[in-house]
Scaffold this active site. Structure first.
Site, short mmCIF file in Angstrom:
data_model
loop_
_atom_site.label_atom_id
_atom_site.label_comp_id
_atom_site.label_asym_id
_atom_site.label_seq_id
_atom_site.Cartn_x
_atom_site.Cartn_y
_atom_site.Cartn_z
N GLU A 186 9.49 23.04 -17.79
CA GLU A 186 8.52 22.24 -17.03
C GLU A 186 7.43 21.67 -17.93
OE1 GLU A 186 5.65 22.82 -13.09
OE2 GLU A 186 6.61 24.56 -14.02
N GLU A 233 4.58 22.65 -3.82
CA GLU A 233 3.76 23.50 -4.67
C GLU A 233 2.33 22.95 -4.64
OE1 GLU A 233 5.22 25.66 -8.58
OE2 GLU A 233 4.03 23.90 -9.13
#
Length: 273
Positions: A155, A256
């Protein structure tokens, strides 16, 4: 295309945090979700006792939801840490101790994606030394993920919130993905495309989607600024998710975001029913 054409998972490490961990899977199910994600829940321990692992596993199973994403040990997250695998010494040792534990926990619930946060730069340590350590540990993680039929996610975070994190662009994260796949020959390392982080970095999101969707293993969203629910900021998330669909992404989209000053269950009013 837009929100109506997507399948969403809810991250239980940022949403429903007003509840104890073991109550969050049932709360997600009550809100209509069938898939959930987690950061590594035991931030102080990469290798919790068996009873500590069994309780959340049973809570997820009892709620009738699927665990679809899990982080490897990443230090104090949320907090000052942004991963452990590139940190020489004790923290990378903790990461290595966690690899098989996390993979076993994920595998027991049929979880198909494990996210490995890279870690911050360390004063006095050559970045090349950190990168070599990171590759070694990511190879270990990719092999563990492969044993349970999962992908390893890498990520990019955003520089304003994570100024010491070296992967603050899609190009940087995908470069690490390529190096891991070259080293393992497995091809199971994938890009985690978090549109919130990429937007905070000022990236051209349609271009990122066009270039990197085929190498993307998961997508996460939050609005900017503020990391709130879709519609609380200025990011055209419905349009961007439509572009992802057109580019061939048919996986889950992880929610998220921070619910703000309301219970998490009330933060899904943007979501088509």
């Amino acid at each position: 295309m837009g929100f109506e054409d997507q399948r969403f998972s809810v991250n239980l490490s940022i949403l429903f945090t007003e509840l104890p961990l073991l109550e969050r899977p049932a709360a997600a199910a009550a809100a209509g979700f069938t898939a959930v994600e987690l950061w590594w829940p035991w931030v102080d321990s990469p290798t919790p006792e068996r009873t500590g692992l069994d309780a959340p596993r049973k809570a997820i199973e009892a709620a009738g939801v699927r665990l679809t994403g899990l982080n490897f040990y990443a230090g104090q997250l949320p907090g000052p840490d942004r991963g452990a695998l590139s940190l020489p010494g004790r923290e990378s040792e903790r990461f290595r101790a966690n690899v098989d534990v996390a993979a076993e926990f994920a595998g027991s619930l049929g979880c198909g994606a494990l996210n490995a946060l890279y870690g911050n730069r360390v004063d006095g340590v050559d970045p090349a030394e950190q990168d070599a350590l990171a590759l070694e540990n990511l190879v270990r993680a990719a092999r563990a993920a492969d044993r349970i039929g999962a992908v390893l996610l890498v990520e990019a975070l955003n520089r304003p919130e994570s100024p010491r994190y070296p992967l603050v662009s899609a190009d940087a994260a995908v470069g690490v993905v390529d190096r891991v796949n070259e080293a393992t020959g497995l091809g199971n390392a994938k890009f985690l495309m978090d549109l919130y982080h990429l937007s905070m970095n000022g990236e051209d999101l349609p271009s990122v989607i066009e270039r990197y969707t085929p190498r993307t293993g998961h997508v996460q969203i939050a609005d900017t600024p503020g990391r709130g629910a879709p519609g609380t900021g200025s990011l055209p998330l419905a349009d961007l998710l439509g572009l992802l669909r057109k580019a061939g992404y048919d996986g889950l989209v992880g929610l998220e975001y921070k619910p703000g000053d309301r219970p998490s269950a009330e933060s899904f009013d943007w979501l088509p029913r």
